[in-house]
Design an enzyme around this catalytic site. Structure first.
Site, PDB file in Angstrom:
ATOM      1  N   SER A  28       0.873  -1.183   0.000  1.00  0.00           N
ATOM      2  CA  SER A  28       0.000   0.000   0.000  1.00  0.00           C
ATOM      3  C   SER A  28       0.905   1.225   0.000  1.00  0.00           C
ATOM      4  CB  SER A  28      -0.871  -0.002   1.256  1.00  0.00           C
ATOM      5  OG  SER A  28      -1.438   1.276   1.489  1.00  0.00           O
TER       6      SER A  28
ATOM      7  N   TYR B 141      -1.576  -0.946  10.424  1.00  0.00           N
ATOM      8  CA  TYR B 141      -1.665  -1.149   8.965  1.00  0.00           C
ATOM      9  C   TYR B 141      -0.382  -0.674   8.273  1.00  0.00           C
ATOM     10  CZ  TYR B 141      -3.789  -1.239   4.274  1.00  0.00           C
ATOM     11  OH  TYR B 141      -4.073  -1.507   2.957  1.00  0.00           O
TER      12      TYR B 141
HETATM   13  N1  LIG Z   1      -9.162  -1.373  -1.252  1.00  0.00           N
HETATM   14  C1  LIG Z   1      -8.182  -0.493  -1.130  1.00  0.00           C
HETATM   15  O1  LIG Z   1      -8.372   0.716  -1.165  1.00  0.00           O
HETATM   16  C2  LIG Z   1      -6.772  -0.978  -0.982  1.00  0.00           C
HETATM   17  C3  LIG Z   1      -5.710  -0.054  -1.075  1.00  0.00           C
HETATM   18  C4  LIG Z   1      -4.414  -0.512  -0.916  1.00  0.00           C
HETATM   19  C5  LIG Z   1      -4.172  -1.851  -0.670  1.00  0.00           C
HETATM   20  N2  LIG Z   1      -5.233  -2.702  -0.573  1.00  0.00           N
HETATM   21  C6  LIG Z   1      -4.945  -4.101  -0.276  1.00  0.00           C
HETATM   22  O2  LIG Z   1      -5.481  -4.937  -1.262  1.00  0.00           O
HETATM   23  C7  LIG Z   1      -5.782  -6.214  -0.692  1.00  0.00           C
HETATM   24  C8  LIG Z   1      -7.201  -6.625  -1.060  1.00  0.00           C
HETATM   25  O3  LIG Z   1      -8.101  -5.635  -0.644  1.00  0.00           O
HETATM   26  P1  LIG Z   1      -9.645  -5.657  -1.056  1.00  0.00           P
HETATM   27  O4  LIG Z   1     -10.108  -4.251  -1.012  1.00  0.00           O
HETATM   28  O5  LIG Z   1      -9.842  -6.458  -2.292  1.00  0.00           O
HETATM   29  O6  LIG Z   1     -10.251  -6.424   0.201  1.00  0.00           O
HETATM   30  P2  LIG Z   1     -11.461  -7.504   0.260  1.00  0.00           P
HETATM   31  O7  LIG Z   1     -11.870  -7.575   1.679  1.00  0.00           O
HETATM   32  O8  LIG Z   1     -12.502  -7.194  -0.767  1.00  0.00           O
HETATM   33  O9  LIG Z   1     -10.730  -8.849  -0.157  1.00  0.00           O
HETATM   34  C9  LIG Z   1      -9.988  -9.628   0.735  1.00  0.00           C
HETATM   35  C10 LIG Z   1     -10.497 -11.056   0.623  1.00  0.00           C
HETATM   36  O10 LIG Z   1      -9.685 -11.868   1.467  1.00  0.00           O
HETATM   37  C11 LIG Z   1     -10.531 -12.807   2.114  1.00  0.00           C
HETATM   38  N3  LIG Z   1      -9.881 -13.241   3.351  1.00  0.00           N
HETATM   39  C12 LIG Z   1      -9.734 -12.546   4.504  1.00  0.00           C
HETATM   40  N4  LIG Z   1      -9.079 -13.289   5.411  1.00  0.00           N
HETATM   41  C13 LIG Z   1      -8.802 -14.482   4.817  1.00  0.00           C
HETATM   42  C14 LIG Z   1      -8.144 -15.647   5.238  1.00  0.00           C
HETATM   43  N5  LIG Z   1      -7.627 -15.737   6.463  1.00  0.00           N
HETATM   44  N6  LIG Z   1      -8.060 -16.686   4.373  1.00  0.00           N
HETATM   45  C15 LIG Z   1      -8.574 -16.608   3.117  1.00  0.00           C
HETATM   46  N7  LIG Z   1      -9.193 -15.500   2.647  1.00  0.00           N
HETATM   47  C16 LIG Z   1      -9.305 -14.448   3.493  1.00  0.00           C
HETATM   48  C17 LIG Z   1     -11.827 -12.039   2.385  1.00  0.00           C
HETATM   49  O11 LIG Z   1     -12.905 -12.913   2.603  1.00  0.00           O
HETATM   50  C18 LIG Z   1     -11.945 -11.216   1.109  1.00  0.00           C
HETATM   51  O12 LIG Z   1     -12.702 -11.894   0.112  1.00  0.00           O
HETATM   52  C19 LIG Z   1      -5.531  -6.046   0.826  1.00  0.00           C
HETATM   53  O13 LIG Z   1      -4.237  -6.492   1.117  1.00  0.00           O
HETATM   54  C20 LIG Z   1      -5.592  -4.556   1.030  1.00  0.00           C
HETATM   55  O14 LIG Z   1      -4.835  -4.113   2.149  1.00  0.00           O
HETATM   56  C21 LIG Z   1      -6.520  -2.313  -0.723  1.00  0.00           C
END
Ligand SMILES: NC(=O)c1ccc[n+]([C@@H]2O[C@H](COP(=O)([O-])OP(=O)(O)OC[C@H]3O[C@@H](n4cnc5c(N)ncnc54)[C@H](O)[C@@H]3O)[C@@H](O)[C@H]2O)c1
Length: 261
Positions: free
Chosen positions: A151, A165
């Site tokens: 991130s 985070y």
């Molecule tokens: N959305 C944003 O703005 C953003 C920005 C920067 C980085 N990120 C990073 O991108 C990544 C994905 O984010 P997202 O927005 O798609 O989140 P999201 O919550 O939509 O997706 C994460 C998925 O991981 C699954 N999950 C959680 N714990 C789990 C486990 N122990 N085992 C298996 N599956 C598990 C959840 O059920 C979910 O489907 C994360 O690392 C987040 O920090 C997101």
């Protein structure tokens, strides 16, 4: 042969932990669209299956598995099932993580349970899934690709209670460089993308506040938050032969945010 062929993934096999999520499902669809066979993993088989089904509709071969990737045994199981079904493993894209906006506390009083939860969700998940995948890639002897999601917060502080985070994403970026160094001898490249806000359900609540969103957007030179489609081009680059000489890199996908700091 077209220059674009270096981005193709025909014959390759990918696993996407968190593939039922917003970014993970876009990543899994992009990998499948480029020709890969894909295992979508999420906390429940149903959640994985929902994403897998929509990707299969495009004709791709997709396996859906439920697993908790903070558990070593589950990680070994999903990698084993992938190799059993598809015969090999070439790519892992780690999409489990987040939680940033859910546990905001002042740095001097950041509670240990919240800290541990963020670390489990972001660091332990990436660590254990990648260890299992890397063992299969090393055993396969064909090299491989690891793509992590860090991130912009790995390198930028923010005055809003994000201690755990920022530390967890810093760890992901550091592990990316460490693994790149250690696994180069096996032909495995390890890179990460570092997005700013991506319009997903995880951040929807924060972005619903118009003042908050205007503040976020005002700091991004390209004048908007990201979408999941903004990440998939970079993912195809890092997961394909197009990036054969690129490893240990963290690519900001942030509309220019970090360029201003
Ligand atoms: N959305 C944003 O703005 C953003 C920005 C920067 C980085 N990120 C990073 O991108 C990544 C994905 O984010 P997202 O927005 O798609 O989140 P999201 O919550 O939509 O997706 C994460 C998925 O991981 C699954 N999950 C959680 N714990 C789990 C486990 N122990 N085992 C298996 N599956 C598990 C959840 O059920 C979910 O489907 C994360 O690392 C987040 O920090 C997101």
């Amino acid at each position: 042969m077209s220059q674009l062929d270096v981005f193709r993934l025909d014959g390759r096999v990918a696993i996407v932990p968190g593939g039922g999520g917003a970014i993970g499902s876009a990543m899994a669809a992009a990998l499948a669209g480029a020709g890969a066979r894909v295992t979508v993993v999420d906390v429940t088989a149903e959640r994985a299956e929902t994403a897998a089904e929509s990707i299969r509709a495009g004709g791709a071969d997709v396996l859906a598995l439920g697993a908790d990737v903070t558990q070593e045994g589950d990680c070994e199981r999903i990698v084993g099932a992938t190799v059993e079904r598809f015969g090999r493993l070439d790519i892992i894209v780690n999409c489990v993580g987040g939680g940033a906006g859910k546990v905001l506390f002042d740095a001097e009083a950041y509670p240990r349970d919240a800290w541990d939860w963020i670390y489990e969700l972001n660091v332990r998940s990436t660590l254990l899934a990648t260890q299992a995948a890397a063992k299969a890639m090393i055993a396969g002897g064909r090299g491989g690709r690891v793509l992590n999601i860090s991130s912009v917060r790995a390198s930028l502080g923010i005055n809003a209670g994000y201690s755990a985070y920022v530390a967890a994403k810093g760890a992901i970026s550091s592990l990316t460089r460490q693994w790149a160094t250690e696994w180069a001898k096996h032909g495995i490249t390890v890179n990460a993308i570092a997005p700013t806000f991506v319009d997903t359900p995880q951040v929807a609540m924060l972005l619903e506040d118009p003042t908050f969103k205007a503040g976020v957007v005002s700091r991004i030179p390209l004048g908007r938050v990201g979408g999941t489609d903004d990440l998939t081009g970079a993912a195809l680059f890092f997961c394909s032969d197009a990036s054969s000489f690129v490893t240990g890199q963290i690519l900001g996908i942030d509309g220019g945010l970090t360029a201003t700091q």
